[in-house]
Design a protein around this motif. Sequence first.
Motif, PDB file in Angstrom:
ATOM      1  N   ILE A 130      -5.337   8.342 132.513  1.00 28.12           N
ATOM      2  CA  ILE A 130      -4.712   9.137 131.439  1.00 28.12           C
ATOM      3  C   ILE A 130      -5.520  10.391 131.069  1.00 28.12           C
ATOM      4  N   GLU A 131      -6.621  10.635 131.760  1.00 28.97           N
ATOM      5  CA  GLU A 131      -7.484  11.732 131.298  1.00 28.97           C
ATOM      6  C   GLU A 131      -6.861  13.102 131.593  1.00 28.97           C
ATOM      7  N   ILE A 132      -6.873  13.916 130.576  1.00 28.57           N
ATOM      8  CA  ILE A 132      -6.386  15.297 130.738  1.00 28.57           C
ATOM      9  C   ILE A 132      -7.586  16.229 130.670  1.00 28.57           C
ATOM     10  N   ILE A 133      -7.721  17.052 131.701  1.00 28.85           N
ATOM     11  CA  ILE A 133      -8.833  18.009 131.744  1.00 28.85           C
ATOM     12  C   ILE A 133      -8.297  19.370 131.329  1.00 28.85           C
ATOM     13  N   SER A 134      -8.992  19.962 130.365  1.00 32.70           N
ATOM     14  CA  SER A 134      -8.591  21.280 129.871  1.00 32.70           C
ATOM     15  C   SER A 134      -9.854  22.152 129.777  1.00 32.70           C
ATOM     16  N   PHE A 135      -9.702  23.388 129.301  1.00 32.59           N
ATOM     17  CA  PHE A 135     -10.843  24.302 129.320  1.00 32.59           C
ATOM     18  C   PHE A 135     -11.091  24.921 127.947  1.00 32.59           C
ATOM     19  N   THR A 136     -12.362  25.172 127.671  1.00 25.46           N
ATOM     20  CA  THR A 136     -12.724  25.743 126.377  1.00 25.46           C
ATOM     21  C   THR A 136     -12.051  27.108 126.218  1.00 25.46           C
ATOM     22  N   GLN A 137     -11.694  27.423 125.017  1.00 19.61           N
ATOM     23  CA  GLN A 137     -11.022  28.674 124.652  1.00 19.61           C
ATOM     24  C   GLN A 137      -9.558  28.742 125.092  1.00 19.61           C
ATOM     25  N   SER A 138      -9.073  27.679 125.772  1.00 22.74           N
ATOM     26  CA  SER A 138      -7.673  27.732 126.203  1.00 22.74           C
ATOM     27  C   SER A 138      -6.755  27.571 124.997  1.00 22.74           C
ATOM     28  N   PHE A 139      -5.507  28.004 125.177  1.00 26.82           N
ATOM     29  CA  PHE A 139      -4.508  27.845 124.111  1.00 26.82           C
ATOM     30  C   PHE A 139      -3.214  27.349 124.732  1.00 26.82           C
ATOM     31  N   HIS A 140      -2.696  26.245 124.188  1.00 23.41           N
ATOM     32  CA  HIS A 140      -1.481  25.679 124.787  1.00 23.41           C
ATOM     33  C   HIS A 140      -0.382  25.428 123.768  1.00 23.41           C
ATOM     34  N   GLY A 141      -0.565  25.863 122.526  1.00 22.27           N
ATOM     35  CA  GLY A 141       0.491  25.687 121.529  1.00 22.27           C
ATOM     36  C   GLY A 141      -0.025  24.957 120.305  1.00 22.27           C
ATOM     37  N   ARG A 142       0.874  24.691 119.349  1.00 19.51           N
ATOM     38  CA  ARG A 142       0.469  24.180 118.030  1.00 19.51           C
ATOM     39  C   ARG A 142       1.000  22.800 117.695  1.00 19.51           C
ATOM     40  N   THR A 143       1.670  22.109 118.632  1.00 17.30           N
ATOM     41  CA  THR A 143       1.975  20.698 118.346  1.00 17.30           C
ATOM     42  C   THR A 143       0.656  19.944 118.363  1.00 17.30           C
ATOM     43  N   PHE A 144       0.652  18.716 117.866  1.00 20.16           N
ATOM     44  CA  PHE A 144      -0.633  18.018 117.732  1.00 20.16           C
ATOM     45  C   PHE A 144      -1.240  17.710 119.108  1.00 20.16           C
ATOM     46  N   PHE A 145      -0.375  17.376 120.094  1.00 21.65           N
ATOM     47  CA  PHE A 145      -0.885  17.129 121.442  1.00 21.65           C
ATOM     48  C   PHE A 145      -1.443  18.436 122.034  1.00 21.65           C
ATOM     49  N   THR A 146      -0.699  19.526 121.870  1.00 19.67           N
ATOM     50  CA  THR A 146      -1.147  20.770 122.524  1.00 19.67           C
ATOM     51  C   THR A 146      -2.360  21.403 121.828  1.00 19.67           C
ATOM     52  N   VAL A 147      -2.510  21.251 120.517  1.00 19.21           N
ATOM     53  CA  VAL A 147      -3.762  21.762 119.912  1.00 19.21           C
ATOM     54  C   VAL A 147      -4.950  20.890 120.307  1.00 19.21           C
ATOM     55  N   SER A 148      -4.681  19.604 120.546  1.00 14.89           N
ATOM     56  CA  SER A 148      -5.769  18.714 120.948  1.00 14.89           C
ATOM     57  C   SER A 148      -6.200  19.019 122.384  1.00 14.89           C
ATOM     58  N   VAL A 149      -5.236  19.361 123.214  1.00 14.36           N
ATOM     59  CA  VAL A 149      -5.555  19.721 124.609  1.00 14.36           C
ATOM     60  C   VAL A 149      -6.143  21.130 124.661  1.00 14.36           C
ATOM     61  N   GLY A 150      -5.688  22.018 123.813  1.00 12.63           N
ATOM     62  CA  GLY A 150      -6.219  23.386 123.782  1.00 12.63           C
ATOM     63  C   GLY A 150      -7.717  23.378 123.502  1.00 12.63           C
ATOM     64  N   GLY A 151      -8.376  24.432 123.939  1.00  8.87           N
ATOM     65  CA  GLY A 151      -9.838  24.452 123.881  1.00  8.87           C
ATOM     66  C   GLY A 151     -10.398  25.206 122.690  1.00  8.87           C
ATOM     67  N   GLN A 152      -9.646  25.239 121.559  1.00  9.27           N
ATOM     68  CA  GLN A 152     -10.165  25.895 120.352  1.00  9.27           C
ATOM     69  C   GLN A 152     -10.090  24.873 119.222  1.00  9.27           C
ATOM     70  N   PRO A 153     -11.192  24.117 119.012  1.00 11.46           N
ATOM     71  CA  PRO A 153     -11.175  22.971 118.099  1.00 11.46           C
ATOM     72  C   PRO A 153     -10.665  23.308 116.705  1.00 11.46           C
ATOM     73  N   LYS A 154     -10.842  24.562 116.272  1.00 16.16           N
ATOM     74  CA  LYS A 154     -10.428  24.904 114.891  1.00 16.16           C
ATOM     75  C   LYS A 154      -8.932  24.645 114.665  1.00 16.16           C
ATOM     76  N   TYR A 155      -8.144  24.705 115.718  1.00 19.04           N
ATOM     77  CA  TYR A 155      -6.701  24.473 115.562  1.00 19.04           C
ATOM     78  C   TYR A 155      -6.334  22.991 115.497  1.00 19.04           C
ATOM     79  N   ALA A 156      -7.248  22.115 115.915  1.00 24.75           N
ATOM     80  CA  ALA A 156      -6.912  20.681 115.998  1.00 24.75           C
ATOM     81  C   ALA A 156      -7.577  19.870 114.896  1.00 24.75           C
ATOM     82  N   GLU A 157      -8.612  20.469 114.273  1.00 25.35           N
ATOM     83  CA  GLU A 157      -9.379  19.701 113.294  1.00 25.35           C
ATOM     84  C   GLU A 157      -8.701  19.672 111.926  1.00 25.35           C
TER      85      GLU A 157
END
Length: 409
Positions: A130-157
């Motif tokens: 189930i591991e998803i690999i993503s990259f720091t500074q990436s942006f994938h959207g603002r749903t809870f899954f996509t902010v968690s996968v995105g690489g900008q923690p400020k959007y998920a915290e």
Amino acid sequence: MTDINVNRGTFDEVMVPVFSPASFVPDRGRGSRVWDTEGRDYVDFAGGIAVTALGHGHPELLKVLHEQGDKLWHIGNGYTNEPVLRLAKRLTDLTFADRAFFANSGAEANEAALKLARRYAIDKFGPEKIEIISFTQSFHGRTFFTVSVGGQPKYAEGFGPQPQGIRHLPYNDLAQAVEAISDKACAVIVEPVQGEGGVLPADPAFLKGLREACDKHGALLIFDEVQTGVGRTGTFYAYMQYGVTPDILTTAKALGNGFPIGAMLTTDAIAQHFKVGVHGTTYGGNPLGASIAEKVVELISDPKLLEGVGERSKAIKAHLERINERFGLFKEIRGRGLLIGAELADAYKDRAKDVLNAAAANGVIMLIAGPNVIRFAPSLIMPMADLDEGFARIEKAVEQVVGAVAVSR
Ligand SMILES: Cc1ncc(COP(=O)(O)O)c(C=O)c1O
């Protein structure tokens, strides 16, 4: 006409304060020009954040909007419709993909991609993969899954427990990625050019290496082309110029030229892991949005239009170089096609917003990508005269910002 009087101040009274919009209120647009409610005109280098790739008020899109608007807007997913079938045909003919799923935004396209990758891996290899690999500074959207996968923690915290099984690695660091991608990985998600993260293009070797590592470990490679897609980088999708084919591709933004529509594209074999009822949406693929997107795809896939992206890209970079020779404002000018970033020199560190505001005061709409990068994502068919006029205004704005720095020293 309505009798409700509103202005920019109304935003602060009635809107949930997640945005801090500019002081002027855009009212009308044509091509690469926008007018505000006071009648002031702006040259538009932002394209609604890489969305209005055919500019404002494109006559062929208006025609489709009116014709389909008169016929059928929405019917619900208990039925299909001809515009969405034609759109899916066009997208699958143009790309590696055999199947399309339509949503309303980039975040939802990514949400679908991530859920599909998990479902595929769990079906095929079991619950551990189930591991998803993503990259720091990436942006994938603002749903809870996509902010968690995105690489900008400020959007998920600050929202409580996040979805688990997500790892973030440094972008463009192939050695670390190769080491981290194991048999536990179900997917690697990457932007071919990081947009929100600062307009950082991937090294071709990085994407190739990710493809190889995914193949070795049975992980799916997801390209988030929400910002880079639909001609933005000079090929219809950026993967086409990198020569690396993903398993899943997500696209939105310019796909509807401002009408909200997103899509997830994938192969037949992978798509089969989404069965009836496993995923869905009310609006996704409605006939109105699909008819507009179909016309957008038809127009932007024209090789002549895509050639024009390269010409405009060169023109913008030449203007930026010239401004840089005069003012030494930038450390680096980078990007692909009409997704261009100019990183500020150390003397102007973190002052991208000041440049943006000065540009607006001089009649230019631009973007930033973080505090230190000025971003350009204009219409792919921006008239050269508007481009030159826009840069004459930008130069004035830069004079003011640089002057202010000199005074404040
Ligand atoms: C690469 C990328 N992915 C996803 C998104 C999210 O798209 P949306 O805002 O349509 O949900 C964006 C938006 O900026 C983006 O740039």
